[in-house]
Write a protein that holds these residues in place. Sequence first.
Motif, PDB file in Angstrom:
ATOM      1  N   LEU A 184      -1.403   0.993   2.464  1.00  0.00           N
ATOM      2  CA  LEU A 184      -1.705   1.448   4.104  1.00  0.00           C
ATOM      3  C   LEU A 184      -0.144   2.011   4.474  1.00  0.00           C
ATOM      4  O   LEU A 184       0.108   2.869   4.977  1.00  0.00           O
ATOM      5  CB  LEU A 184      -1.964   0.404   4.855  1.00  0.00           C
ATOM      6  N   CYS A 185       0.747   1.185   3.908  1.00  0.00           N
ATOM      7  CA  CYS A 185       2.277   1.531   4.292  1.00  0.00           C
ATOM      8  C   CYS A 185       2.591   2.871   3.508  1.00  0.00           C
ATOM      9  O   CYS A 185       3.325   3.805   4.192  1.00  0.00           O
ATOM     10  CB  CYS A 185       3.159   0.353   3.688  1.00  0.00           C
ATOM     11  N   VAL A 186       2.318   3.107   2.480  1.00  0.00           N
ATOM     12  CA  VAL A 186       2.541   4.508   1.548  1.00  0.00           C
ATOM     13  C   VAL A 186       1.917   5.460   2.359  1.00  0.00           C
ATOM     14  O   VAL A 186       2.366   6.616   2.608  1.00  0.00           O
ATOM     15  CB  VAL A 186       2.031   4.377   0.215  1.00  0.00           C
ATOM     16  N   TYR A 187       0.721   5.382   2.823  1.00  0.00           N
ATOM     17  CA  TYR A 187      -0.140   6.536   3.558  1.00  0.00           C
ATOM     18  C   TYR A 187       0.628   6.535   5.045  1.00  0.00           C
ATOM     19  O   TYR A 187       0.665   8.002   5.142  1.00  0.00           O
ATOM     20  CB  TYR A 187      -1.567   5.893   3.807  1.00  0.00           C
ATOM     21  N   LEU A 188       0.956   5.632   5.470  1.00  0.00           N
ATOM     22  CA  LEU A 188       1.911   6.057   6.989  1.00  0.00           C
ATOM     23  C   LEU A 188       3.102   6.645   6.588  1.00  0.00           C
ATOM     24  O   LEU A 188       3.419   7.538   7.273  1.00  0.00           O
ATOM     25  CB  LEU A 188       1.927   4.587   7.682  1.00  0.00           C
ATOM     26  N   VAL A 189       3.760   6.326   5.709  1.00  0.00           N
ATOM     27  CA  VAL A 189       5.142   6.886   5.292  1.00  0.00           C
ATOM     28  C   VAL A 189       4.810   8.237   4.916  1.00  0.00           C
ATOM     29  O   VAL A 189       5.419   9.222   5.621  1.00  0.00           O
ATOM     30  CB  VAL A 189       5.868   5.980   4.108  1.00  0.00           C
ATOM     31  N   LEU A 190       3.964   8.763   4.041  1.00  0.00           N
ATOM     32  CA  LEU A 190       3.778  10.060   3.667  1.00  0.00           C
ATOM     33  C   LEU A 190       3.242  10.865   4.902  1.00  0.00           C
ATOM     34  O   LEU A 190       3.757  12.016   5.060  1.00  0.00           O
ATOM     35  CB  LEU A 190       2.597  10.021   2.557  1.00  0.00           C
ATOM     36  N   ARG A 191       2.276  10.251   5.729  1.00  0.00           N
ATOM     37  CA  ARG A 191       1.835  10.904   6.864  1.00  0.00           C
ATOM     38  C   ARG A 191       2.919  11.263   7.857  1.00  0.00           C
ATOM     39  O   ARG A 191       3.015  12.198   8.403  1.00  0.00           O
ATOM     40  CB  ARG A 191       0.670  10.106   7.479  1.00  0.00           C
ATOM     41  N   PHE A 192       3.871  10.417   8.027  1.00  0.00           N
ATOM     42  CA  PHE A 192       5.168  10.373   8.838  1.00  0.00           C
ATOM     43  C   PHE A 192       5.940  11.513   8.367  1.00  0.00           C
ATOM     44  O   PHE A 192       6.472  12.369   8.847  1.00  0.00           O
ATOM     45  CB  PHE A 192       5.883   9.297   9.009  1.00  0.00           C
ATOM     46  N   LEU A 193       6.269  11.566   6.698  1.00  0.00           N
ATOM     47  CA  LEU A 193       7.428  12.642   6.347  1.00  0.00           C
ATOM     48  C   LEU A 193       6.592  13.987   6.452  1.00  0.00           C
ATOM     49  O   LEU A 193       7.426  14.841   6.305  1.00  0.00           O
ATOM     50  CB  LEU A 193       7.563  12.154   4.826  1.00  0.00           C
ATOM     51  N   TRP A 194       5.483  13.912   6.228  1.00  0.00           N
ATOM     52  CA  TRP A 194       4.623  15.380   6.142  1.00  0.00           C
ATOM     53  C   TRP A 194       4.410  15.987   7.734  1.00  0.00           C
ATOM     54  O   TRP A 194       3.787  17.093   7.854  1.00  0.00           O
ATOM     55  CB  TRP A 194       3.305  15.443   5.490  1.00  0.00           C
ATOM     56  N   SER A 195       4.619  15.131   8.701  1.00  0.00           N
ATOM     57  CA  SER A 195       4.268  15.612   9.951  1.00  0.00           C
ATOM     58  C   SER A 195       5.522  16.423  10.548  1.00  0.00           C
ATOM     59  O   SER A 195       6.616  16.639   9.781  1.00  0.00           O
ATOM     60  CB  SER A 195       4.273  14.331  10.954  1.00  0.00           C
ATOM     61  N   ARG A 196       5.551  17.139  11.511  1.00  0.00           N
ATOM     62  CA  ARG A 196       6.457  18.127  12.291  1.00  0.00           C
ATOM     63  C   ARG A 196       7.161  17.539  13.102  1.00  0.00           C
ATOM     64  O   ARG A 196       6.823  16.741  14.123  1.00  0.00           O
ATOM     65  CB  ARG A 196       5.889  19.431  12.601  1.00  0.00           C
ATOM     66  N   THR A 197       8.503  17.932  13.247  1.00  0.00           N
ATOM     67  CA  THR A 197       9.235  17.585  14.189  1.00  0.00           C
ATOM     68  C   THR A 197       9.011  18.190  15.650  1.00  0.00           C
ATOM     69  O   THR A 197       8.437  19.409  15.511  1.00  0.00           O
ATOM     70  CB  THR A 197      10.909  17.839  14.100  1.00  0.00           C
ATOM     71  N   PRO A 198       9.493  17.947  16.811  1.00  0.00           N
ATOM     72  CA  PRO A 198       9.054  18.665  17.796  1.00  0.00           C
ATOM     73  C   PRO A 198       9.763  19.929  17.970  1.00  0.00           C
ATOM     74  O   PRO A 198      11.017  20.209  17.600  1.00  0.00           O
ATOM     75  CB  PRO A 198       9.663  17.691  19.184  1.00  0.00           C
ATOM     76  N   GLY A 199       8.864  21.010  18.329  1.00  0.00           N
ATOM     77  CA  GLY A 199       9.558  22.323  18.256  1.00  0.00           C
ATOM     78  C   GLY A 199       8.449  23.363  18.474  1.00  0.00           C
ATOM     79  O   GLY A 199       7.269  22.970  19.072  1.00  0.00           O
ATOM     80  N   GLN A 200       8.820  24.508  18.368  1.00  0.00           N
ATOM     81  CA  GLN A 200       7.720  25.642  18.805  1.00  0.00           C
ATOM     82  C   GLN A 200       6.506  25.547  17.754  1.00  0.00           C
ATOM     83  O   GLN A 200       6.714  25.543  16.658  1.00  0.00           O
ATOM     84  CB  GLN A 200       8.609  27.116  18.790  1.00  0.00           C
ATOM     85  N   ARG A 201       5.447  25.930  18.356  1.00  0.00           N
ATOM     86  CA  ARG A 201       4.147  25.889  17.360  1.00  0.00           C
ATOM     87  C   ARG A 201       4.237  26.986  16.585  1.00  0.00           C
ATOM     88  O   ARG A 201       4.404  28.062  16.983  1.00  0.00           O
ATOM     89  CB  ARG A 201       2.843  25.756  18.262  1.00  0.00           C
ATOM     90  N   ARG A 202       3.692  26.777  15.436  1.00  0.00           N
ATOM     91  CA  ARG A 202       3.831  28.026  14.532  1.00  0.00           C
ATOM     92  C   ARG A 202       2.516  28.620  14.818  1.00  0.00           C
ATOM     93  O   ARG A 202       1.474  28.320  14.834  1.00  0.00           O
ATOM     94  CB  ARG A 202       3.856  27.506  12.919  1.00  0.00           C
ATOM     95  N   ARG A 203       2.563  30.097  14.535  1.00  0.00           N
ATOM     96  CA  ARG A 203       1.590  31.012  14.771  1.00  0.00           C
ATOM     97  C   ARG A 203       0.446  31.109  13.613  1.00  0.00           C
ATOM     98  O   ARG A 203      -0.555  31.814  13.682  1.00  0.00           O
ATOM     99  CB  ARG A 203       2.183  32.296  14.862  1.00  0.00           C
TER     100      ARG A 203
END
Length: 460
Positions: free
Chosen positions: A320-339
């Motif tokens: 579960l910890c590895v899944y949450l870390v990978l999910r966090f690392l693959w998420s995007r930082t706040p910014g403009q939405r990609r088209r």
Amino acid sequence: MSGRERLLLYALASVMELSWLAAWATFAAIGTMGRPFPLVEAAATFVGAFVLTRLSSGRGWRVIWVAAAQTAGLLGAAAGVVHGHDYSGRPLLDRAWLLDCLGATRSPVDWLLLTLILACAIAFWIGGVRLAGRPLNYTAVCTRFDLGLAAFVLLFLVKLLVTANGGRVDDRISPVFLLPFFVASLLAIGTIRLQSDGRKDFLSGYRGLGIFLTFTAGTLLVAATLTLFSLPYLTVAAEVGLVALKGAGVAVSPALLWILRLLFAPQTFRTDPKPAPSRHDLPTIPSYGQESWWVVAVEKVLLWIAVIFLVLAVAAVLGLCVYLVLRFLWSRTPGQRRRRQPGSLFAWLRQVGMVLAGLRVRLAGVRCARDGYRALLAWARRSGLRPPVAHTPAEIGARLQRRFPRLHAEIGTIVGAFHEEVYREVVLPANRLTEVRSAWRRLRSPRQWPARFNALWRGE
């Protein structure tokens, strides 16, 4: 807040942070290694962390990309600090010093000193990263001022403690940073206060506490001032009182000692021996002989079941910890939405087609007012000013003119020609197209790159 004021506040805040960080790093380096800390490399580390964080914030990057950029920057900054401290006589880009540093044989003390240098480099890097993400308001600046002042006070207390215990640290550099810290802090606080023209009052619900603390601080300040003013007279009075107390203590010491023993150690007046403490033996558990074979087997089975469940629970928690870390690392930082979706082939081909079309237009040049306006929009996007879709060409032109006042006439020429060609539906004469091409060449000139980089930096 204008761009110049924001840049000034960031510069003052950087001086505030660098002052107390440099003071502590210098004291630690001189106290342990006998030489000052490389302040130029440390300042470059701080500024590099600030710039990298500003460039990677609000871009919609994935967290793993931001973490990779921060890690690479931190490694480079740490290498620069180690080079400035131990290998300053060699070129920075020469890898011989790096191989010597990595392959050197060190004692435990040398490892501790290297850890101290790397810890200082990490502290400077973290300071730059946090400054880039911190808001420039009155509360934040005052909080950092309090923290820096507390750091200087703690540093002077540590120096006083070392001197009182017979130690000696020949550090004459760290007190110098106190002056730029106060100057930068007061300028930053004053600049922010001047920008706010509202009525100054206590926070809602804290008026009584604010008045009490203000009165207490004023009273303490007056008392401390009077104490310092009358310190010589108080010293003489204390010496006279000490002599009188010693004389009186010699006369009343027997009676005083008897009273103290009676109050705090009455058992010393007893003459009978103290009774021995009773010893209570713990009850023993009776033994019923050897256990049966099936009891031993059940114990082993239960033990194996408990071990298996424990291993499964630990594996589940780790997964579960590895899944949450990978999910966090693959998420995007706040910014403009990609088209486009990252895995869409058609979106990728459409993007390639847009790049090729833009390249074809750039190679063909400005043939009409529409081409000039399209080039102006692309120029604005590359300069960090993405025009909203709902805005009209006149609004977009006015916004660009406000941001680039030196190019007011050129932007007006391109937008005006676009209005005439599209809305009035007229064919522009050759001299009018020549003006549009000339305005576009001035926009693309390298002389406008500093202003464009400033707009891209501010992210307006």
